[in-house]
Design an enzyme around this catalytic site. Sequence first.
Site, PDB file in Angstrom:
ATOM      1  N   GLU A   1       0.882  -1.173   0.000  1.00 46.14           N
ATOM      2  CA  GLU A   1       0.000   0.000   0.000  1.00 46.14           C
ATOM      3  C   GLU A   1       0.912   1.214   0.000  1.00 46.14           C
ATOM      4  OE1 GLU A   1      -3.340   0.006  -0.139  1.00 46.14           O
ATOM      5  OE2 GLU A   1      -3.506  -2.162  -0.108  1.00 46.14           O
TER       6      GLU A   1
ATOM      7  N   CYS B   1      -1.905   9.599   2.348  1.00 49.56           N
ATOM      8  CA  CYS B   1      -1.447   8.960   1.106  1.00 49.56           C
ATOM      9  C   CYS B   1      -2.335   9.323  -0.078  1.00 49.56           C
ATOM     10  CB  CYS B   1      -1.395   7.454   1.284  1.00 49.56           C
ATOM     11  SG  CYS B   1      -2.955   6.757   1.839  1.00 49.56           S
TER      12      CYS B   1
HETATM   13  P1  NAD Z   1       8.190   4.627   5.043  1.00 45.13           P
HETATM   14  O1  NAD Z   1       8.209   3.822   3.808  1.00 45.13           O
HETATM   15  O2  NAD Z   1       9.333   5.513   5.323  1.00 45.13           O
HETATM   16  O3  NAD Z   1       8.029   3.692   6.331  1.00 45.13           O
HETATM   17  C1  NAD Z   1       7.019   2.716   6.438  1.00 45.13           C
HETATM   18  C2  NAD Z   1       7.510   1.598   7.336  1.00 45.13           C
HETATM   19  O4  NAD Z   1       8.646   1.002   6.735  1.00 45.13           O
HETATM   20  C3  NAD Z   1       7.911   2.031   8.737  1.00 45.13           C
HETATM   21  O5  NAD Z   1       7.419   1.096   9.659  1.00 45.13           O
HETATM   22  C4  NAD Z   1       9.435   2.015   8.698  1.00 45.13           C
HETATM   23  O6  NAD Z   1      10.018   1.651   9.917  1.00 45.13           O
HETATM   24  C5  NAD Z   1       9.737   0.945   7.647  1.00 45.13           C
HETATM   25  N1  NAD Z   1      10.976   1.234   6.922  1.00 45.13           N
HETATM   26  C6  NAD Z   1      11.503   2.454   6.647  1.00 45.13           C
HETATM   27  N2  NAD Z   1      12.646   2.322   5.945  1.00 45.13           N
HETATM   28  C7  NAD Z   1      12.846   0.996   5.785  1.00 45.13           C
HETATM   29  C8  NAD Z   1      13.854   0.215   5.150  1.00 45.13           C
HETATM   30  N3  NAD Z   1      14.898   0.798   4.542  1.00 45.13           N
HETATM   31  N4  NAD Z   1      13.740  -1.130   5.171  1.00 45.13           N
HETATM   32  C9  NAD Z   1      12.700  -1.721   5.770  1.00 45.13           C
HETATM   33  N5  NAD Z   1      11.707  -1.036   6.401  1.00 45.13           N
HETATM   34  C10 NAD Z   1      11.782   0.304   6.406  1.00 45.13           C
HETATM   35  O7  NAD Z   1       6.813   5.446   4.991  1.00 45.13           O
HETATM   36  P2  NAD Z   1       6.271   6.497   6.024  1.00 45.13           P
HETATM   37  O8  NAD Z   1       7.117   7.735   5.945  1.00 45.13           O
HETATM   38  O9  NAD Z   1       6.054   5.886   7.356  1.00 45.13           O
HETATM   39  O10 NAD Z   1       4.818   6.797   5.403  1.00 45.13           O
HETATM   40  C11 NAD Z   1       4.618   7.681   4.367  1.00 45.13           C
HETATM   41  C12 NAD Z   1       4.444   6.987   3.031  1.00 45.13           C
HETATM   42  O11 NAD Z   1       3.489   5.962   3.118  1.00 45.13           O
HETATM   43  C13 NAD Z   1       3.924   7.927   1.956  1.00 45.13           C
HETATM   44  O12 NAD Z   1       4.583   7.658   0.742  1.00 45.13           O
HETATM   45  C14 NAD Z   1       2.457   7.560   1.842  1.00 45.13           C
HETATM   46  O13 NAD Z   1       1.864   7.864   0.607  1.00 45.13           O
HETATM   47  C15 NAD Z   1       2.495   6.111   2.104  1.00 45.13           C
HETATM   48  N6  NAD Z   1       1.221   5.643   2.622  1.00 45.13           N
HETATM   49  C16 NAD Z   1       0.437   4.844   1.856  1.00 45.13           C
HETATM   50  C17 NAD Z   1      -0.814   4.436   2.330  1.00 45.13           C
HETATM   51  C18 NAD Z   1      -1.728   3.570   1.521  1.00 45.13           C
HETATM   52  O14 NAD Z   1      -2.704   3.092   2.088  1.00 45.13           O
HETATM   53  N7  NAD Z   1      -1.480   3.344   0.255  1.00 45.13           N
HETATM   54  C19 NAD Z   1      -1.220   4.845   3.584  1.00 45.13           C
HETATM   55  C20 NAD Z   1      -0.381   5.641   4.330  1.00 45.13           C
HETATM   56  C21 NAD Z   1       0.835   6.033   3.855  1.00 45.13           C
END
Ligand code: NAD
Length: 459
Positions: free
Chosen positions: A210, A244
């Site tokens: 997602e 998002c």
């Molecule tokens: P992110 O990708 O930075 O982090 C998400 C999760 O991944 C966190 O739990 C984090 O600890 C983990 N993570 C971060 N870096 C990682 C790595 N290198 N390896 C493994 N895991 C890692 O995202 P965010 O900043 O928490 O959220 C914002 C993003 O999420 C935006 O792009 C937004 O559009 C998207 N989002 C999508 C939805 C949806 O339903 N499609 C909903 C909410 C947010």
Amino acid sequence: MNSISNILAAQKSFFKTQKTKDVDYRLSFLKALKVEILANEKTILDALHKDFKKSKFETYLSEFGIVLSELNLAIKNLKKWAKPKRIKASLLTFPSKDFIYQEPFGTVLIIAPWNYPFLLALEPLIMAIAAGNTVVLKPSELTTHTSKVITRIIQNVFPETIATSIEGGVETSTELLSQKWDYIFFTGSTTVGKIVAKAAANHLTPVILELGGKSPCIIDDSVNVKLVARRLVWGKLLNGGQTCIAPDYVISKSNIKKELIQALTAEITKRYGSKPKESADFPRIINQKNTIRLSELLKNSNIIFGGDIDENNCYIAPTLVDEPNLDSALMQEEIFGPILPILTYETKEDIENIIWNLDKPLSLYIFSNQKSFIKEIVKKFSFGGGVVNDTLIHFGNHRLPFGGVGSSGIGKYHGKHGFDTFSNTKPIVKRGNWFDPSFRYAPYKGKIELLKKMLKYLG
Ligand code: NAD
């Protein structure tokens, strides 16, 4: 706390006991989870306020309330959802009774983001448990207060062999991803989504992603501009623009741009006052790193409203930017903050040139009263889901599957779609023994014409 590999091994071995296949057993946990969540309402609302000054109203509307309604839905419908479904048999399987079984995948990893930290951790957890899986959840490290509450709630409801929450950042996530799961559900950025997909590929683990993207909002000149401004400002500034599916940028018919900007300006001021920083309803950016990222996006842009930045207090004012360059970072990156670029179009080709030069978005919004224009846009562009004449609200109907396409995501969930997502669809044909025509068995000589006729009649 047990090590990740020990927890996973314990969950895998518990799953084999078959206890989670019992629907009443699952229901007992969903009901206990509901009691625990209701008992923690204030703590949850307070935690989100501590994390990024999210107002209690917005938390209730966009997180707590949705989690409760998904829980209620699962509790009400689980027996029906989990029952094998009888499917019409085929001439080729005759005589038979055909079914679709929904079976749990097994042990599921859920990785959640920070922006709707309670909703996006709990909603997948509810549907994964409803479908009979065991779960390891990793909430976001950026919303420390909310993640702690989530961990406590899960500890109070579930034995570690059924569900547990492991807090931590990239290192923890990386370690979790190195394990062999039966299913991975990830919500977050497209960049990290690619890392998750690669890790899942190592074990050929099915994965749902997602992700985010740049969701356009197209506005033609047949609209009531004030109403558009009201609905657009709401969708853009909810959660401080950190949604998002927030409208990322506007493509407005050029002849209404002036009126639209006036209406947006008036609407923002009406909702958050002339000093949004002092409004109790306007959240902060999640951290300084993201505040700096957003302020960089604004450099060299033509700000026509807002633009105040306080990096130390993670504040960015609601900001309108006029006609940014399509090659600028503002028009290439997902904004994920309270900044709204306004582009214009004269012809349909202008719209295509903007949208087709970007990846497929998670959402698309159209404000128009022209049926043919709406129909054309919906058909022409590929996107995860959308709304005509409003923003965000497709998220609110659990009957609609939610998710992205291409780089905005893989797989859909919400309501029953969530239950299906966490289930392996297993078709079963129960063959009757009273009749066994020799037609399919060798020798085949002289049978091909009959086969052709039979295949014609397959429904
Ligand atoms: P992110 O990708 O930075 O982090 C998400 C999760 O991944 C966190 O739990 C984090 O600890 C983990 N993570 C971060 N870096 C990682 C790595 N290198 N390896 C493994 N895991 C890692 O995202 P965010 O900043 O928490 O959220 C914002 C993003 O999420 C935006 O792009 C937004 O559009 C998207 N989002 C999508 C939805 C949806 O339903 N499609 C909903 C909410 C947010």
